[in-house]
Design a protein around this motif. Structure first.
Motif, PDB file in Angstrom:
ATOM      1  N   LEU A  25      48.580  43.353  39.986  1.00  0.00           N
ATOM      2  CA  LEU A  25      47.841  42.324  40.711  1.00  0.00           C
ATOM      3  C   LEU A  25      46.517  42.853  41.261  1.00  0.00           C
ATOM      4  CD1 LEU A  25      50.630  40.413  42.678  1.00  0.00           C
ATOM      5  CD2 LEU A  25      49.338  39.633  40.687  1.00  0.00           C
ATOM      6  N   THR A  26      46.531  44.082  41.769  1.00  0.00           N
ATOM      7  CA  THR A  26      45.305  44.649  42.334  1.00  0.00           C
ATOM      8  C   THR A  26      44.216  44.760  41.282  1.00  0.00           C
ATOM      9  OG1 THR A  26      46.590  45.897  43.958  1.00  0.00           O
ATOM     10  CG2 THR A  26      44.336  46.611  43.560  1.00  0.00           C
ATOM     11  N   SER A  81      33.372  37.684  38.126  1.00  0.00           N
ATOM     12  CA  SER A  81      32.783  36.469  38.685  1.00  0.00           C
ATOM     13  C   SER A  81      31.433  36.772  39.333  1.00  0.00           C
ATOM     14  CB  SER A  81      33.730  35.850  39.709  1.00  0.00           C
ATOM     15  OG  SER A  81      34.954  35.498  39.110  1.00  0.00           O
ATOM     16  N   THR A 113      44.075  43.168  38.345  1.00  0.00           N
ATOM     17  CA  THR A 113      43.722  41.851  37.807  1.00  0.00           C
ATOM     18  C   THR A 113      42.787  41.094  38.743  1.00  0.00           C
ATOM     19  OG1 THR A 113      45.850  41.736  36.652  1.00  0.00           O
ATOM     20  CG2 THR A 113      44.661  39.681  36.961  1.00  0.00           C
ATOM     21  N   VAL A 114      43.124  41.085  40.033  1.00  0.00           N
ATOM     22  CA  VAL A 114      42.283  40.377  41.004  1.00  0.00           C
ATOM     23  C   VAL A 114      40.916  41.039  41.126  1.00  0.00           C
ATOM     24  CG1 VAL A 114      42.069  39.768  43.441  1.00  0.00           C
ATOM     25  CG2 VAL A 114      44.254  39.470  42.280  1.00  0.00           C
ATOM     26  N   ALA A 115      40.885  42.373  41.161  1.00  0.00           N
ATOM     27  CA  ALA A 115      39.601  43.077  41.268  1.00  0.00           C
ATOM     28  C   ALA A 115      38.727  42.812  40.045  1.00  0.00           C
ATOM     29  CB  ALA A 115      39.847  44.575  41.439  1.00  0.00           C
ATOM     30  N   TRP A 116      39.325  42.806  38.876  1.00  0.00           N
ATOM     31  CA  TRP A 116      38.547  42.540  37.658  1.00  0.00           C
ATOM     32  C   TRP A 116      37.971  41.123  37.661  1.00  0.00           C
ATOM     33  CZ3 TRP A 116      42.472  44.865  33.595  1.00  0.00           C
ATOM     34  CH2 TRP A 116      42.425  46.262  33.697  1.00  0.00           C
ATOM     35  N   LEU A 117      38.791  40.146  38.044  1.00  0.00           N
ATOM     36  CA  LEU A 117      38.316  38.764  38.052  1.00  0.00           C
ATOM     37  C   LEU A 117      37.206  38.560  39.075  1.00  0.00           C
ATOM     38  CD1 LEU A 117      41.700  36.828  37.693  1.00  0.00           C
ATOM     39  CD2 LEU A 117      39.942  37.174  35.944  1.00  0.00           C
ATOM     40  N   ILE A 118      37.343  39.188  40.245  1.00  0.00           N
ATOM     41  CA  ILE A 118      36.316  39.028  41.284  1.00  0.00           C
ATOM     42  C   ILE A 118      35.001  39.661  40.837  1.00  0.00           C
ATOM     43  CG2 ILE A 118      35.654  39.718  43.616  1.00  0.00           C
ATOM     44  CD1 ILE A 118      38.551  39.395  44.448  1.00  0.00           C
TER      45      ILE A 118
END
Length: 295
Positions: free
Chosen positions: A77-78, A88, A80-85
């Protein structure tokens, strides 16, 4: 041959009427242990106040102590969320500058070449973060905000990698499974040795790799009441297994017999055989040392 059953509370004892037979120990019912034989402590803390904040303040140790399934979930999750942010943020820069409408215009100089939608911004971030660098997407010199974001991404990526990979490495190197090949005898016995009454049990190492500076300690966990009337439900007392003579320092090549002499300083000195059977106590054996292969 006849037998007589006697009931002592909830325990039953079988007494043989034949005088030639020896006394048989009472069959004790299984009760909850303070420490399981696999080393897990049956202790739960509650109503302390501020437990969550205390765990979060020591986040690294909290992650190491979590079970593997939670560690892997947080790891995925860490990232995945960091990559998406971060992807973006690259897409927002391209959107604000108007680069999305000039994706295939060769005369236009964008902030990041060949980034004209979110998937291309995500691919650029992955190439930069993983230092792949295919060469198709790159930052141009006319984008100062992109350079600042690139520096921030590099620093943040290094911190996240160091934190999570370090956590996973320590989690894998924990010696909990090493205890599976350290064998303790199923039962402890009280018998004569060198003319003295002793409590004895055995310990052995199944692996060929040695344990350096191995030391063994024993704790007696038993409730007691002080002369002042205070009740201590889990009072801990040390059982001497050779601290004064150095016998607690083990060279654990072959199975060894650990001996606790029942003398006037021993908590078992005033107990008879029958009272020993009825007492409520637990002996916790702690074997510690340095694993030779991993340190």
């Amino acid at each position: 041959m006849s037998t007589i059953r006697r009931k002592f509370g909830e325990d039953y004892q079988v007494v043989n009427t034949n005088r030639a037979m020896s006394f048989s120990a009472p069959a004790k019912r299984k009760r909850q242990r303070f420490v399981e034989k696999n080393g897990r402590c049956n202790v739960q803390h509650g109503n302390l106040g501020g437990e969550t904040s205390r765990y979060i303040s020591d986040l690294f140790t909290t992650l190491v102590d979590l079970k593997w399934r939670w560690n892997l979930l947080i790891f995925l999750l860490t990232y995945t969320v960091a990559w998406l942010i971060m992807a973006s943020m690259w897409w927002i820069i391209a959107y604000i500058r108007g680069d999305l409408g000039h994706g295939h215009d060769e005369s236009y100089t964008p902030c990041v070449a060949n980034v004209y939608n979110f998937p291309s911004a995500f691919l650029f971030f992955i190439e930069t973060e993983a230092t792949i660098g295919y060469g198709y997407r790159y930052i141009t010199e006319k984008c100062p905000e992109g350079i600042i974001l690139f520096l921030f991404q590099s620093l943040l990526g290094s911190i996240v990698d160091a934190f999570l990979i370090g956590c996973m490495f320590i989690k894998m190197s924990q010696p909990k499974k090493r205890a599976e090949t350290l064998m303790f005898s199923q039962d402890a016995v009280i018998s004569q040795r060198d003319g003295k009454l002793c409590l004895m049990f055995r310990v052995g190492n199944l692996r060929n790799s040695h344990m350096v500076s191995a030391q063994i300690r024993c704790k007696l966990i038993k409730s007691r009441q002080t002369p002042e009337g205070e009740f201590l439900p889990l009072d801990q007392r040390e059982l001497d297994v050779g601290f004064g003579t150095g016998a607690d320092q083990l060279f654990l090549v072959s199975p060894l017999t650990i001996c606790h002499e029942i003398n006037s300083n021993s908590p078992f000195f005033d107990l008879s055989q029958r009272s020993l059977m009825n007492e409520q106590f637990e002996i916790v054996v702690i074997l510690e040392g340095i694993v030779e292969t991993t340190g």
